[in-house]
Design a protein around this motif. Structure first.
Motif, mmCIF file in Angstrom:
data_model
loop_
_atom_site.group_PDB
_atom_site.id
_atom_site.type_symbol
_atom_site.label_atom_id
_atom_site.label_comp_id
_atom_site.label_asym_id
_atom_site.label_seq_id
_atom_site.Cartn_x
_atom_site.Cartn_y
_atom_site.Cartn_z
ATOM 1 N N GLU A 325 38.615 53.067 8.711
ATOM 2 C CA GLU A 325 37.914 51.878 8.212
ATOM 3 C C GLU A 325 37.331 51.021 9.329
ATOM 4 O O GLU A 325 36.355 50.295 9.124
ATOM 5 N N ALA A 326 37.926 51.079 10.508
ATOM 6 C CA ALA A 326 37.441 50.233 11.607
ATOM 7 C C ALA A 326 36.200 50.793 12.283
ATOM 8 O O ALA A 326 35.488 50.072 12.975
ATOM 9 N N LEU A 327 35.932 52.080 12.096
ATOM 10 C CA LEU A 327 34.810 52.716 12.790
ATOM 11 C C LEU A 327 33.479 52.168 12.286
ATOM 12 O O LEU A 327 33.216 52.158 11.092
ATOM 13 N N LEU A 328 32.648 51.726 13.221
ATOM 14 C CA LEU A 328 31.317 51.224 12.876
ATOM 15 C C LEU A 328 30.223 52.212 13.238
ATOM 16 O O LEU A 328 29.299 52.445 12.457
ATOM 17 N N ALA A 329 30.307 52.810 14.426
ATOM 18 C CA ALA A 329 29.227 53.686 14.884
ATOM 19 C C ALA A 329 29.704 54.537 16.047
ATOM 20 O O ALA A 329 30.746 54.267 16.665
ATOM 21 N N TRP A 330 28.898 55.571 16.351
ATOM 22 C CA TRP A 330 29.131 56.436 17.505
ATOM 23 C C TRP A 330 28.051 56.185 18.555
ATOM 24 O O TRP A 330 26.873 56.161 18.236
ATOM 25 N N ASP A 331 28.488 56.000 19.794
ATOM 26 C CA ASP A 331 27.577 55.966 20.943
ATOM 27 C C ASP A 331 27.757 57.304 21.657
ATOM 28 O O ASP A 331 28.828 57.596 22.186
ATOM 29 N N ILE A 332 26.722 58.137 21.631
ATOM 30 C CA ILE A 332 26.855 59.500 22.140
ATOM 31 C C ILE A 332 27.251 59.531 23.611
ATOM 32 O O ILE A 332 28.130 60.298 24.023
ATOM 33 N N LYS A 333 26.627 58.679 24.407
ATOM 34 C CA LYS A 333 26.880 58.739 25.856
ATOM 35 C C LYS A 333 26.486 57.412 26.482
ATOM 36 O O LYS A 333 25.449 56.826 26.134
ATOM 37 N N GLU A 365 28.214 59.604 7.621
ATOM 38 C CA GLU A 365 28.334 58.252 7.080
ATOM 39 C C GLU A 365 28.099 57.156 8.111
ATOM 40 O O GLU A 365 27.741 56.039 7.752
ATOM 41 N N HIS A 366 28.334 57.442 9.371
ATOM 42 C CA HIS A 366 28.266 56.383 10.384
ATOM 43 C C HIS A 366 27.035 56.549 11.282
ATOM 44 O O HIS A 366 26.585 57.656 11.553
ATOM 45 N N ALA A 367 26.550 55.414 11.727
ATOM 46 C CA ALA A 367 25.347 55.379 12.551
ATOM 47 C C ALA A 367 25.614 55.952 13.943
ATOM 48 O O ALA A 367 26.743 55.924 14.442
ATOM 49 N N VAL A 368 24.547 56.436 14.572
ATOM 50 C CA VAL A 368 24.635 57.058 15.900
ATOM 51 C C VAL A 368 23.610 56.407 16.820
ATOM 52 O O VAL A 368 22.466 56.166 16.422
ATOM 53 N N THR A 369 24.026 56.133 18.056
ATOM 54 C CA THR A 369 23.119 55.551 19.037
ATOM 55 C C THR A 369 23.409 56.150 20.411
ATOM 56 O O THR A 369 24.300 56.975 20.573
ATOM 57 N N VAL A 370 22.638 55.725 21.405
ATOM 58 C CA VAL A 370 22.856 56.077 22.813
ATOM 59 C C VAL A 370 22.758 54.789 23.612
ATOM 60 O O VAL A 370 21.825 54.001 23.420
ATOM 61 N N GLY A 371 23.709 54.569 24.520
ATOM 62 C CA GLY A 371 23.713 53.341 25.310
ATOM 63 C C GLY A 371 22.878 53.474 26.564
ATOM 64 O O GLY A 371 23.391 53.769 27.649
ATOM 65 N N TRP A 372 21.569 53.237 26.439
ATOM 66 C CA TRP A 372 20.657 53.389 27.576
ATOM 67 C C TRP A 372 20.929 52.335 28.645
ATOM 68 O O TRP A 372 21.229 51.180 28.342
#
Length: 505
Positions: A325-333, A365-372
């Motif tokens: 439930e706490a998971l908001l999103a994944w940052d790939i790298k 279900e969860h959003a995915v991003t990359v931390g540029w």
């Protein structure tokens, strides 16, 4: 001559009288017919042309094998037409926030929820521009008296554009299943009961909606005693719990944490450390904080032969956490563009592209991003990422200009400032650096900009650190000492002046 003229005049008057009487009778007849049959509903709703031009979704019925009595083609066609009319008037109502037509196609029970939803959207100045593209209905039941029908509509493809204050905040395609009960009333099939289930979002395009209407106000987090080694021998759940209470009390709602690739076991994930990661999310959930999990920290190979190992690593972690439930999103790298020069830009981007697909295949279900690492790299892979995240350690004097330019280039997808801050170190290795008060001025100005442009933010970081690994900034002492002093809380556990501006509450 006079007699002839009188006869002509008399004939004209009689003919005129007859025509007048005929017109009156015709008008009364039309009025009587109208009052007895009611106005045509398609005319009232102005759908007789609009539906043909704007609303012709593909409808494919499953073979008829329903319970109850068989349904003939005429009644099935009427049921389909009224069902699609119900979709159409609902879409018009959501677009205009006016309930016109709802009463004609929904019974009392069904329309109440629609009215409440319309009023809620109206109060928040939200409008929805939507349509359905495909329907795959199955007739489950048709009553013996022909007054009730039960339908399941599988894989309904819905396209939506959501606006708030006339600004587009979401563009998405959903595939859902609907279960419905229809009643035949006044010669029309009205929706009595409608349940939506099994929704799959095919495309996440905006932060505030795709992230469940969640506006990120966050901080990058490491415990003070174990930065960059959070899940090792110094792992302490009580310390993490205390820290997250501080973060929550400060008015923040999100933490960004990191999963180091090698120390987590690479392809064979260390389940002891994975359990500690789960425990961290458990504490975040208890404090009502959301978590962005950053994968592949300290990884930098990207070679194609390594991809299968990377996939097993990510697959294990994502599968283990995707239902939390706490998971908001994944940052790939974290900051992969720093490896463009040493590893090759094309191979790094290809690796990211592949890993985005992998993570989404495990967790849809969860959003995915990359931390540029910088704002200039932010448009890379913008069409594949669910929201855009960039880091910013430049002068705040040009942040607004650069952000506005990026928002122009990426107008729909959400943008998050994933790291920012300034060191308060001005010691031996950097005598002319910023001090604690300078750091506070920086964060106050940053929060003013965030509030002005409604920018989601994740600062760096909660604590000053006593030791920074050489893998982070190298061995040069002036770089290591500066990196130790980005926190809002100093090495003695005291809040620094910048703590007043850790959030914009």
């Amino acid at each position: 001559m006079v007699s002839v003229s009188k006869n002509i005049l008399r004939t004209i008057l009689i003919a005129s009288y007859i025509m007048l009487v005929a017109l009156i009778i015709s008008g009364v007849s039309a009025l009587f017919s109208y009052l007895n049959t009611g106005a045509d509903r398609s005319t009232m709703l102005h759908t007789e042309i609009q539906k043909v031009e704007q609303y012709l979704p593909k409808v494919t019925w499953a073979p008829l094998n329903n319970e109850g009595r068989p349904i003939d083609s005429q009644n099935l066609s009427a049921l389909q037409n009224n069902y699609l009319d119900a979709w159409y008037v609902k879409q018009i109502a959501y677009k205009t926030n006016k309930p016109a037509g709802i009463k004609d196609y929904y019974t009392d029970n069904a329309r109440e929820n629609l009215f409440n939803f319309i009023e809620l959207n109206k109060a928040q100045n939200i409008t929805i521009d939507a349509t359905t593209l495909e329907h795959h209905p199955t007739l489950e039941f048709y009553s013996e008296d022909g007054q009730l029908a039960v339908v399941t509509d599988d894989n309904v493809v819905e396209y939506k554009r959501v606006f708030k204050n006339d600004t587009l905040i979401l563009e998405t395609t959903e595939t859902s299943t609907y279960k419905m009960v229809f009643l035949l009333e006044d010669g029309f099939w009205r929706t009595r009961h409608l349940v939506k289930e099994n929704t799959k979002i095919q495309e996440l395009d905006n932060a505030q909606i795709s992230l469940n209407n969640f506006k990120i106000k966050g901080i990058n987090y490491y415990p003070q005693a174990s930065p960059w080694n959070m899940y090792g021998d110094k792992f302490n759940l009580d310390t993490i719990s205390k820290d997250l209470k501080i973060i929550k009390k400060a008015g923040l709602n999100t933490i960004r944490i990191f999963v180091p690739y090698e120390s987590f076991g690479k392809a064979t994930v260390d389940y002891k450390k994975l359990d500690r990661l789960k425990q961290t999310l458990d504490v975040a959930e208890a404090e009502k904080l959301k978590v962005i999990v950053t994968l592949f920290d300290f990884y930098g190979d990207y070679s194609v032969l390594d991809w299968t190992l990377n996939q097993r690593h990510a697959e294990t972690i994502v599968a283990a956490l995707k239902s939390h439930e706490a998971l908001l999103a994944w940052d790939i790298k974290n900051e992969p563009n720093l490896d463009f020069e040493s590893r090759g830009k094309d191979i790094v981007i290809a690796w990211l592209d592949n890993m985005i697909n992998l993570v989404k295949s495990v967790d849809s279900e969860h959003a995915v991003t990359v931390g540029w690492n910088n704002i200039d790299s932010a448009p890379i892979l913008k069409d594949k990422l669910d929201f855009i995240s960039f880091h910013y350690y430049e002068s705040l004097d040009v942040l607004e200009e650069k952000y506005i330019h990026l928002k122009t280039e990426i107008p729909i997808k959400p943008i998050v400032l994933g790291e920012y801050g300034v060191s308060s170190y001005n010691g031996f290795w950097k005598p002319f650096g910023d001090n604690d008060e300078d750091q506070a001025v920086f964060h106050k100005k940053a929060q003013d900009i965030f509030k002005k442009h409604d920018i989601a933010f994740i600062s760096w970081t909660l604590y000053d650190f006593t030791e920074v690994p050489k893998e982070v900034v190298g061995r040069l002492p002036w770089r290591k000492r500066a990196q130790e002093h980005f926190g809002f809380i100093n090495k003695n556990g005291e809040t620094k002046p910048a703590f007043r501006y850790i959030s914009n509450n």
